[in-house]
Design an enzyme around this catalytic site. Structure first.
Site, PDB file in Angstrom:
ATOM      1  N   GLY A   1      56.827  17.607  52.314  1.00 20.21           N
ATOM      2  CA  GLY A   1      55.384  17.464  52.312  1.00 20.21           C
ATOM      3  C   GLY A   1      54.713  17.689  53.653  1.00 20.21           C
ATOM      4  N   GLY A   2      54.574  18.957  54.081  1.00 20.13           N
ATOM      5  CA  GLY A   2      53.796  19.283  55.260  1.00 20.13           C
ATOM      6  C   GLY A   2      54.198  18.481  56.488  1.00 20.13           C
TER       7      GLY A   2
ATOM      8  CB  THR B   1      57.837  21.183  50.752  1.00 18.05           C
ATOM      9  OG1 THR B   1      56.900  21.712  51.694  1.00 18.05           O
ATOM     10  CG2 THR B   1      59.238  21.552  51.175  1.00 18.05           C
TER      11      THR B   1
END
Length: 579
Positions: A480-481, A393
């Site tokens: 990040g996830g 991301t």
């Protein structure tokens, strides 16, 4: 280094050298006797940064922070041309699809929290699953496959750009997308972290024929580009030009929509132009939680921002006190609260139309107090919160001298996404559908025309004014996830409860929960911190160095009513820039 967070940290700061145009020109003219023929087109000195250094916040009245320096420049260019923070955000976001395609793209989704006109506005530009999708086609799987057409959902990125500019921008979309188009058409020099993740992607998309268009688009002479190499993306340039020229219509109802449908039909996949035509970005009311005298705002479900709010609410209910942000007792309580928050998010968060418990119920103080009461202050537990998934991301923050502030996030989900690229367009389609579950009857079960559980979440902080009203405090986020709500919690706590400046809070070592009692943690704490966490039963896995798996954050903090402090994570290539 002690556990106070005041020690020096290994920085990803690069160096200042010859500009892109100089190096590109030298490389391109070497055969013609140019006097700079001794310059190599690819540097041989490597990417290592062996010395500790300390980043400081950047202070300015206009600010852009993100993970890639060229995207920062795109945003600043809009501000210098008379645009506002919203124009700058979209310019930087569009540039990131070109200069950091390893983490986002034109075929992904985005979300934003925008402070403008004395109010905070939420933007959800996430796409639905195809209307013609057949649930029975997935019966042979235990989860939605990440790669190929299985997890492709409607891309919302372009709709988010258009919606933000139309409602709040000052410049036309053609002007705002111009830097991204130039980077794509003329080429740009690849930065170190981007080069690293490009190499990882090449191994993932190496063989299967479904990835042929990815290889044709994203390889340079049959391989991934290296740090400092000039990388043109001509298909991206043409696509961005069409988007700019038609104010996004080419993407959802014109030539690009037709190209996406043709690619899907050729692959036997269900995505159709009518799915694209039906897509709309949505303006939503943010949800929030008060903590340490400020209020954290998140996008409501289908996003997972509620997990950060839930964890904060539990910590409030416990009344956790600590003398340091690195106090192991505080870290233990944060970790346990985050596990419980994930257990609820994974059970309940889905397309709002199919959720069986309301957002208000999940954030109810009485409910959060009940959840907090299950936390044992002396012992780690497994709350059956599941295994967090990875993600790729980009997040950016912008602010202008007129007081507008933006937290903007954009993603293809995992790296380049599904690996499916629409031939001739540069559109790498996201694999966001992999965030659906195949569990029968679950609110987030895969179904046609449905929004999936979404990992990407911007964050924004406000403070109530004693005389009435609200003032903006900080636009920030940690990409990040499933690290994102964990990063929101940790960074906010450091700044608001312990008065760390935004750069120190971003550079501080982070922890990350995994399945069961497993916790990974970065270096930088005192040895006693790790020992105390192990003594409470955490299955601790210390890492050798800080790294992007713990998220890459950006932050802009309002200072004195006349400017900002900007900060950018050492775990990425970017920086804070302003004037």
């Amino acid at each position: 280094m002690d556990g106070s967070g005041s020690g020096t940290r290994l920085s990803r700061r690069g160096f200042i050298g010859l500009g892109a145009a100089t190096l590109a020109g030298a490389a391109g003219r070497s055969a013609s006797g140019d006097p700079m023929t001794s310059l190599r087109s690819t540097p041989s000195f490597g990417d290592a940064l062996p010395y500790e250094s300390r980043r400081a916040p950047v202070y300015a009245r206009n600010m852009v922070c993100t993970s890639q320096p060229l995207a920062v420049q795109a945003g600043l260019e809009m501000l210098r041309r008379g645009g506002n923070a919203i124009d700058a955000a979209v310019a930087a976001a569009a540039a990131l699809t070109v200069v950091e395609p390893t983490s986002n793209g034109i075929g992904g989704d985005n979300f934003a929290l925008i402070w403008s006109g004395g109010k905070l506005h939420g933007l959800n530009a996430s796409g639905r699953s195809p209307a013609a999708l057949k649930r029975s086609d997935y019966d042979a799987f235990d989860k939605v496959p990440r790669y190929g057409w299985w997890g492709v959902t409607v891309p919302g990125v372009v709709s988010g750009w258009v919606a933000a500019i139309e409602r709040f921008g000052k410049l036309p979309l053609e002007t705002v997308l111009a830097p991204a188009i130039e980077y794509a058409a003329r080429g740009y020099m690849v930065s170190p972290e981007v080069a690293k993740y490009w190499g990882f992607a090449e191994r993932r998309y190496r063989d299967d024929a479904v990835f042929d268009a990815w290889r044709n688009t994203f390889l340079l002479n049959g391989r991934t580009p290296k740090t400092g190499e000039l990388m043109p993306l001509p298909d991206h340039a043409r696509t961005l030009e069409a988007i700019a020229r038609t104010n996004g219509d080419a993407f959802y109802s014109g030539e690009l929509a037709s190209a996406m449908e043709r690619a899907a039909i050729d692959a036997g996949a269900p995505l159709r132009q009518r799915d694209l035509e039906a897509h709309r970005a949505q303006w939503v009311d943010p949800i929030s939680m008060e903590y340490a005298g400020v209020r954290l705002h998140e996008i409501p479900p289908n996003g997972q921002g509620i997990a950060a709010l839930s964890a904060l609410g539990m910590l409030k209910a416990i009344g956790a006190n600590a003398s340091s942000p690195d106090d192991p007792e505080l870290l233990h309580l944060q970790i346990e609260a985050m596990k419980l928050a994930f257990a609820d998010a994974h059970r309940y968060v889905a397309d709002p139309a199919t959720m069986d418990v309301s957002t208000a119920s999940l954030l109810d103080p009485g409910y959060l107090a009940q959840r907090a009461a299950t936390i044992d202050p002396s012992r780690a537990q497994d709350f059956d919160h599941g295994e967090p998934k990875p993600g790729g991301t980009v997040l950016l923050c912008t602010a202008d001298a007129d007081g507008n502030m933006v937290s903007f996030i954009q993603s293809n989900y995992t790296g380049f996404g599904s690996g499916v690229v629409v031939p001739g367009t540069g559109i790498a389609l996201q694999n966001r559908g992999a965030c659906f579950t195949l569990e029968r009857g679950h609110p987030n079960e895969l179904a046609p025309s449905k929004l999936p559980y979404h990992t990407i979440i911007p964050a924004f902080v406000t403070r109530d004014v004693p005389t009435g009203g609200t003032m903006p405090v900080m636009a920030y986020g940690v990409m990040g996830g499933f690290m994102q709500p964990q990063g929101h919690l940790q960074v906010l706590t450091r700044i608001e409860a312990f008065d760390q400046n935004p750069q120190a809070a971003l550079d501080a070592p982070r922890w990350q929960v995994h399945t069961g009692k497993r916790v990974t943690i970065e270096p930088g704490h005192a040895p006693a911190v790790y020992e105390a966490l192990r003594a409470r039963g955490h299955e601790l896995e210390p890492q050798e160095q800080v790294n992007a798996s713990f998220g890459r954050g950006q932050a802009i903090y309002r200072v004195g009513g006349h400017g900002y402090a900007g900060a950018s994570d050492q775990r990425a290539d970017g920086h804070a820039g302003g004037f």
